[in-house]
Design a protein around this motif. Sequence first.
Motif, mmCIF file in Angstrom:
data_model
loop_
_atom_site.group_PDB
_atom_site.id
_atom_site.type_symbol
_atom_site.label_atom_id
_atom_site.label_comp_id
_atom_site.label_asym_id
_atom_site.label_seq_id
_atom_site.Cartn_x
_atom_site.Cartn_y
_atom_site.Cartn_z
ATOM 1 N N ASP A 177 0.961 -1.140 0.002
ATOM 2 C CA ASP A 177 -0.014 0.043 0.039
ATOM 3 C C ASP A 177 0.945 1.151 0.197
ATOM 4 O O ASP A 177 0.814 2.140 0.784
ATOM 5 C CB ASP A 177 -1.106 0.005 1.326
ATOM 6 C CG ASP A 177 -1.992 1.119 1.223
ATOM 7 O OD1 ASP A 177 -2.592 1.489 0.061
ATOM 8 O OD2 ASP A 177 -2.295 1.618 2.339
ATOM 9 N N PRO A 216 2.757 4.074 -2.965
ATOM 10 C CA PRO A 216 2.782 4.380 -4.347
ATOM 11 C C PRO A 216 4.414 3.872 -4.686
ATOM 12 O O PRO A 216 5.242 3.992 -4.038
ATOM 13 C CB PRO A 216 2.743 5.905 -4.249
ATOM 14 C CG PRO A 216 3.007 6.439 -2.804
ATOM 15 C CD PRO A 216 2.677 5.377 -2.000
ATOM 16 N N SER A 217 4.533 3.917 -6.055
ATOM 17 C CA SER A 217 5.810 3.261 -6.773
ATOM 18 C C SER A 217 5.918 3.700 -8.180
ATOM 19 O O SER A 217 5.104 4.279 -8.824
ATOM 20 C CB SER A 217 5.773 1.549 -6.757
ATOM 21 O OG SER A 217 4.659 1.393 -7.367
ATOM 22 N N HIS A 218 7.212 3.847 -8.393
ATOM 23 C CA HIS A 218 7.849 3.981 -9.680
ATOM 24 C C HIS A 218 8.757 3.017 -10.052
ATOM 25 O O HIS A 218 9.592 2.615 -9.432
ATOM 26 C CB HIS A 218 8.118 5.307 -9.818
ATOM 27 C CG HIS A 218 8.663 5.818 -11.163
ATOM 28 N ND1 HIS A 218 7.643 5.886 -12.313
ATOM 29 C CD2 HIS A 218 9.877 5.881 -11.725
ATOM 30 C CE1 HIS A 218 8.444 6.165 -13.528
ATOM 31 N NE2 HIS A 218 9.781 6.205 -13.213
ATOM 32 N N LYS A 254 6.671 11.212 -5.692
ATOM 33 C CA LYS A 254 5.977 10.330 -5.050
ATOM 34 C C LYS A 254 5.832 10.245 -3.563
ATOM 35 O O LYS A 254 5.107 10.336 -2.657
ATOM 36 C CB LYS A 254 5.913 9.243 -5.630
ATOM 37 C CG LYS A 254 5.307 9.188 -7.076
ATOM 38 C CD LYS A 254 5.106 7.827 -7.681
ATOM 39 C CE LYS A 254 4.662 7.600 -9.131
ATOM 40 N NZ LYS A 254 3.588 6.948 -9.484
ATOM 41 N N GLU A 287 4.515 13.607 -1.659
ATOM 42 C CA GLU A 287 3.380 13.719 -1.802
ATOM 43 C C GLU A 287 2.532 12.596 -0.751
ATOM 44 O O GLU A 287 1.536 12.957 -0.299
ATOM 45 C CB GLU A 287 2.742 13.442 -3.364
ATOM 46 C CG GLU A 287 2.796 14.302 -4.247
ATOM 47 C CD GLU A 287 2.741 13.948 -5.618
ATOM 48 O OE1 GLU A 287 2.133 12.851 -5.882
ATOM 49 O OE2 GLU A 287 2.991 14.777 -6.620
ATOM 50 N N ASN A 288 3.104 11.637 -0.640
ATOM 51 C CA ASN A 288 2.674 10.438 0.028
ATOM 52 C C ASN A 288 3.247 9.906 1.328
ATOM 53 O O ASN A 288 2.904 9.108 1.967
ATOM 54 C CB ASN A 288 2.514 9.179 -0.895
ATOM 55 C CG ASN A 288 1.704 9.516 -1.944
ATOM 56 O OD1 ASN A 288 0.426 9.508 -1.984
ATOM 57 N ND2 ASN A 288 2.251 9.817 -3.222
ATOM 58 N N ALA A 343 7.452 6.146 -0.623
ATOM 59 C CA ALA A 343 7.145 5.649 -1.941
ATOM 60 C C ALA A 343 8.239 4.599 -2.523
ATOM 61 O O ALA A 343 9.317 4.564 -1.589
ATOM 62 C CB ALA A 343 7.216 6.784 -3.036
#
Length: 190
Positions: free
Chosen positions: A47, A49-51, A76, A79-80, A83
Amino acid sequence: MAKLYDRDINRRLIERILESRRFIQVLYGPRQVGKTTAIKQVLKEIDLPSHYASADQPTLRNEVWLEEQWEIGRLKAKENKAAVLVFDEIQKVSDWSEVVKRLWDEDTFNNLPLRVILLGSSQLLIQKGLTESLAGRFELIRAGHWSFSECQDYFGWDLDTYIFYGGYPGAAPLIREPERWVRYIQDSLI
């Protein structure tokens, strides 16, 4: 299409990603044993975010590309509050270890909770970059050929089949065509 197999390395990756940011995780091993599949499964499961960025395309193998991908991961994370950034086939990028060291150290200094995972199949290139530039900044996770229990669970193999064909999942569907299986194995070693 067959269901993807959830290997033990998936659990290990998840555990390390969910820990506080401490080390770069390096998933390495021979070609076609499931490194990319494992990380893609993990990214879907966690859970965060990822890139995901792959260095497979020759035009992408440079410092600027690495920095651009890293910046996406940073955005990311900001923002979160956390990440994950994944570089697949990292050994294909020239001078990758110096760039990764610089960016990792910047994020460490700035307390940025960006987890970084490097995937690679060339052990010599990976090890050279890790030991020269990234000493003390990484942990290794080896993705080897599949174990007997994994081949038994997923392919239904008995011990004799496993001993004869080995734990090379990419070649498993070809065992009923021995000549094709041999060619595939030989071509994989090139």
